[in-house]
Design a protein around this motif. Structure first.
Motif, mmCIF file in Angstrom:
data_model
loop_
_atom_site.group_PDB
_atom_site.id
_atom_site.type_symbol
_atom_site.label_atom_id
_atom_site.label_comp_id
_atom_site.label_asym_id
_atom_site.label_seq_id
_atom_site.Cartn_x
_atom_site.Cartn_y
_atom_site.Cartn_z
ATOM 1 N N THR A 20 39.109 30.463 41.312
ATOM 2 C CA THR A 20 38.786 29.578 42.431
ATOM 3 C C THR A 20 38.691 28.147 41.923
ATOM 4 O O THR A 20 38.329 27.912 40.764
ATOM 5 N N LYS A 21 39.003 27.204 42.799
ATOM 6 C CA LYS A 21 38.944 25.788 42.419
ATOM 7 C C LYS A 21 37.500 25.322 42.538
ATOM 8 O O LYS A 21 36.969 25.184 43.637
ATOM 9 N N ILE A 22 36.860 25.100 41.401
ATOM 10 C CA ILE A 22 35.452 24.714 41.397
ATOM 11 C C ILE A 22 35.162 23.934 40.122
ATOM 12 O O ILE A 22 35.723 24.217 39.060
ATOM 13 N N THR A 23 34.322 22.920 40.223
ATOM 14 C CA THR A 23 33.968 22.101 39.066
ATOM 15 C C THR A 23 32.653 22.592 38.460
ATOM 16 O O THR A 23 31.897 23.334 39.093
ATOM 17 N N ALA A 29 37.010 33.662 50.458
ATOM 18 C CA ALA A 29 37.045 35.119 50.281
ATOM 19 C C ALA A 29 38.247 35.553 49.450
ATOM 20 O O ALA A 29 38.162 36.527 48.682
ATOM 21 N N LYS A 30 39.370 34.838 49.566
ATOM 22 C CA LYS A 30 40.580 35.206 48.828
ATOM 23 C C LYS A 30 40.408 35.043 47.313
ATOM 24 O O LYS A 30 41.175 35.605 46.530
ATOM 25 N N ASP A 31 39.401 34.272 46.903
ATOM 26 C CA ASP A 31 39.181 34.021 45.480
ATOM 27 C C ASP A 31 38.182 34.983 44.852
ATOM 28 O O ASP A 31 37.851 34.859 43.674
ATOM 29 N N ILE A 32 37.701 35.940 45.636
ATOM 30 C CA ILE A 32 36.713 36.891 45.138
ATOM 31 C C ILE A 32 37.412 38.161 44.669
ATOM 32 O O ILE A 32 38.204 38.752 45.416
ATOM 33 N N ASN A 33 37.152 38.574 43.442
ATOM 34 C CA ASN A 33 37.732 39.797 42.878
ATOM 35 C C ASN A 33 36.731 40.941 43.024
ATOM 36 O O ASN A 33 35.582 40.818 42.602
ATOM 37 N N GLU A 93 38.595 34.364 24.561
ATOM 38 C CA GLU A 93 38.107 35.738 24.438
ATOM 39 C C GLU A 93 38.304 36.472 25.755
ATOM 40 O O GLU A 93 38.694 35.870 26.769
ATOM 41 N N PHE A 94 38.018 37.784 25.744
ATOM 42 C CA PHE A 94 38.154 38.624 26.934
ATOM 43 C C PHE A 94 36.779 39.144 27.340
ATOM 44 O O PHE A 94 35.947 39.453 26.489
ATOM 45 N N GLU A 95 36.561 39.243 28.638
ATOM 46 C CA GLU A 95 35.297 39.792 29.142
ATOM 47 C C GLU A 95 35.603 40.786 30.255
ATOM 48 O O GLU A 95 36.492 40.547 31.081
ATOM 49 N N TYR A 96 34.868 41.888 30.265
ATOM 50 C CA TYR A 96 35.045 42.920 31.283
ATOM 51 C C TYR A 96 33.992 42.745 32.360
ATOM 52 O O TYR A 96 32.830 42.487 32.074
ATOM 53 N N CYS A 97 34.399 42.883 33.627
ATOM 54 C CA CYS A 97 33.452 42.770 34.736
ATOM 55 C C CYS A 97 33.788 43.829 35.784
ATOM 56 O O CYS A 97 34.937 43.925 36.228
ATOM 57 N N ASP A 98 32.772 44.617 36.173
ATOM 58 C CA ASP A 98 32.993 45.648 37.197
ATOM 59 C C ASP A 98 32.160 45.388 38.456
ATOM 60 O O ASP A 98 31.940 46.290 39.260
ATOM 61 N N GLN A 99 31.696 44.131 38.602
ATOM 62 C CA GLN A 99 30.989 43.706 39.805
ATOM 63 C C GLN A 99 31.802 42.604 40.485
ATOM 64 O O GLN A 99 32.666 41.994 39.860
ATOM 65 N N PRO A 100 31.545 42.317 41.776
ATOM 66 C CA PRO A 100 32.280 41.226 42.425
ATOM 67 C C PRO A 100 32.148 39.929 41.628
ATOM 68 O O PRO A 100 31.051 39.584 41.173
ATOM 69 N N PHE A 101 33.265 39.212 41.451
ATOM 70 C CA PHE A 101 33.225 38.008 40.619
ATOM 71 C C PHE A 101 34.360 37.069 41.009
ATOM 72 O O PHE A 101 35.286 37.420 41.750
ATOM 73 N N SER A 102 34.288 35.874 40.472
ATOM 74 C CA SER A 102 35.399 34.933 40.477
ATOM 75 C C SER A 102 35.295 34.143 39.178
ATOM 76 O O SER A 102 34.411 34.396 38.357
ATOM 77 N N HIS A 103 36.205 33.187 38.997
ATOM 78 C CA HIS A 103 36.152 32.353 37.807
ATOM 79 C C HIS A 103 36.878 31.058 38.094
ATOM 80 O O HIS A 103 37.588 30.930 39.100
ATOM 81 N N LYS A 104 36.697 30.074 37.226
ATOM 82 C CA LYS A 104 37.386 28.793 37.399
ATOM 83 C C LYS A 104 38.896 29.019 37.353
ATOM 84 O O LYS A 104 39.385 29.939 36.696
ATOM 85 N N ASN A 105 39.631 28.165 38.056
ATOM 86 C CA ASN A 105 41.052 28.431 38.245
ATOM 87 C C ASN A 105 41.920 28.168 37.019
ATOM 88 O O ASN A 105 43.111 28.481 37.025
#
Length: 408
Positions: free
Chosen positions: A29-32, A65-69, A83-95
């Motif tokens: 998602t586009k976020i500062t 909503a489209k930016d939520i995984n 690095e790599f990180e695993y996430c199994d909960q709802p998340f997003s990240h910087k674009n």
């Protein structure tokens, strides 16, 4: 599955696929950073990842909503610390980052995550091509990963999850012990508790000599020579005390620097945050050492024990005192002159020794890398990494021949 997992790995075929073919890549998602800080709410349900360990917790309506995984995913941290990180909960990240999930029943996403963790050094080396370490989407999309049968993927995940859970339990235990330690330390060193045995408030200049350091950039470090302590190492490397130094300098350089004798306390003067300013390190080495600028040497009188003072600098009471004298915004400094004005409680030496003995036991449990919980965590992590690398060492021509090894 049980049995000899390594034999099963050796006996079954492995298909190599580009990551971009095996998984689905998603954008962020586009976020500062400023917006993340502004939107953050403790205990909010949606985690937004940035670089390193930085993240924000926000509400679902705070980003599109489209930016939520919603799928269990592997997050690629592609800039700075790669690095790599695993996430199994709802998340997003910087674009500028991206992530992958699996829509293929023959690919276990967490298995792929564990495999990619073994390859982080490869991607970190790729990132050094740029002025700011970073990788691009083709670097991961085109990277081939081994895909053994699904039941083998699941068994590898089960084994590595078990190791991860053991480390997590120890880490949780350490956090609890650290909280207990902080509580009892502040209680033992509180004004109300010390009043029971009697004490006096004294400024540091009244109970010792303060000597401001000079020089010693890291460029002056040598492989061996005179023990040397850089101020930045005090809040990044050392604990409360040390008998050996991380660094050394030449005799010629040491002659120009301030000397640290056995029993002296080195206090940091400068940092980017107030927590690390005035952090204390008791030097217990047999050989005289040296220190440099942005550090002050406190040579305690016979009225105060060095470790008693060092423990006191960790308390909220001392934090409140040093805040009064802190100067600066981006870089914060408490000068040697102002350090000398800070008041500390001085109970009888027998009481100081009793408090130090109690806190030494807590410190060993919560901080020692040779004893206590940190050592256990380190050993578990090494064990996990050994078995992870063993289970995920595939050859592109044939599965590596592995020695007999049984995991129940």
């Amino acid at each position: 599955m049980g049995g000899n997992i390594l034999e099963l790995i050796k006996q079954n075929p492995v298909e190599w696929k580009p990551l971009g073919d095996a998984l689905i890549r998603t954008r962020g998602t586009k976020i500062t950073a400023g917006q993340m800080k502004e939107l953050h709410k403790d205990n909010a349900p949606l985690k937004i990842f940035a670089g390193g360990r930085t993240y924000a917790l926000v509400d679902f309506q705070d980003i599109p909503a489209k930016d939520i995984n919603l799928n269990p995913s592997i997050i690629v941290k592609s800039r700075g610390v790669i690095e790599f990180e695993y996430c199994d909960q709802p998340f997003s990240h910087k674009n500028e980052m991206w992530s992958y999930y699996s829509d293929n029943e023959s690919v276990n996403i967490k298995y792929i995550y564990y495999y990619l963790k073994t390859q982080e050094t490869y991607f970190q080396n790729l990132g050094t091509r740029m002025q700011m370490p970073q990788i691009a989407t083709p670097d991961t999309d085109k990277f081939t990963v081994p895909i053994p049968p699904l039941d083998i993927q699941a068994e590898i995940v089960r084994i590595l999850d078990a190791f991860t859970a053991m480390t997590a339990e120890l880490t949780a235990e350490l956090n609890i012990r650290q909280q207990q330690y902080n509580y009892y330390r502040d209680l033992l060193l509180s004004e109300a508790e010390l009043q029971k045995v009697g004490f006096e408030w004294k400024t540091l200049r009244e109970v010792g000599e303060l000597v401001r350091g000079n020089g010693l950039p890291k460029a002056d470090f040598t492989e061996s020579g005179i023990p040397a302590i850089h101020y930045g190492q005090i809040y990044t490397y050392y604990g409360l005390s040390t008998v050996e130094t991380l660094s050394f300098t030449s005799l010629e350089t040491a002659e120009k620097l301030r000397k640290v004798d056995t029993g002296d306390v080195i206090i940091t003067n400068t940092s980017e945050n107030l927590e690390d300013v005035s952090k204390a390190l008791v030097y217990l080495g047999e050989q005289q050492a040296v220190t440099g600028g942005h550090a002050t040497i406190f040579k305690p009188s016979n009225a105060i024990l060095n470790k008693f003072f060092a423990y006191y600098t960790q308390t909220n009471f001392f934090f409140t005192e040093k805040r009064k004298y802190a100067k600066g915004t981006k870089v914060i400094d408490v000068s040697a002159t102002d350090l000398a004005k800070i008041k500390v409680p001085i109970p009888p030496l027998t009481e100081q020794a009793r408090i130090v003995a109690i806190l030494d036991k807590f410190d060993t449990l919560t901080s020692s890398i040779s004893e206590g919980l940190p050592r256990e965590i380190k050993l578990r992590q090494q064990q996990y990494e050994y078995y992870r690398d063993l289970l995920l060492s595939f050859s592109k021509t044939e599965v590596d021949t592995l020695s007999k090894f049984k995991i129940n």
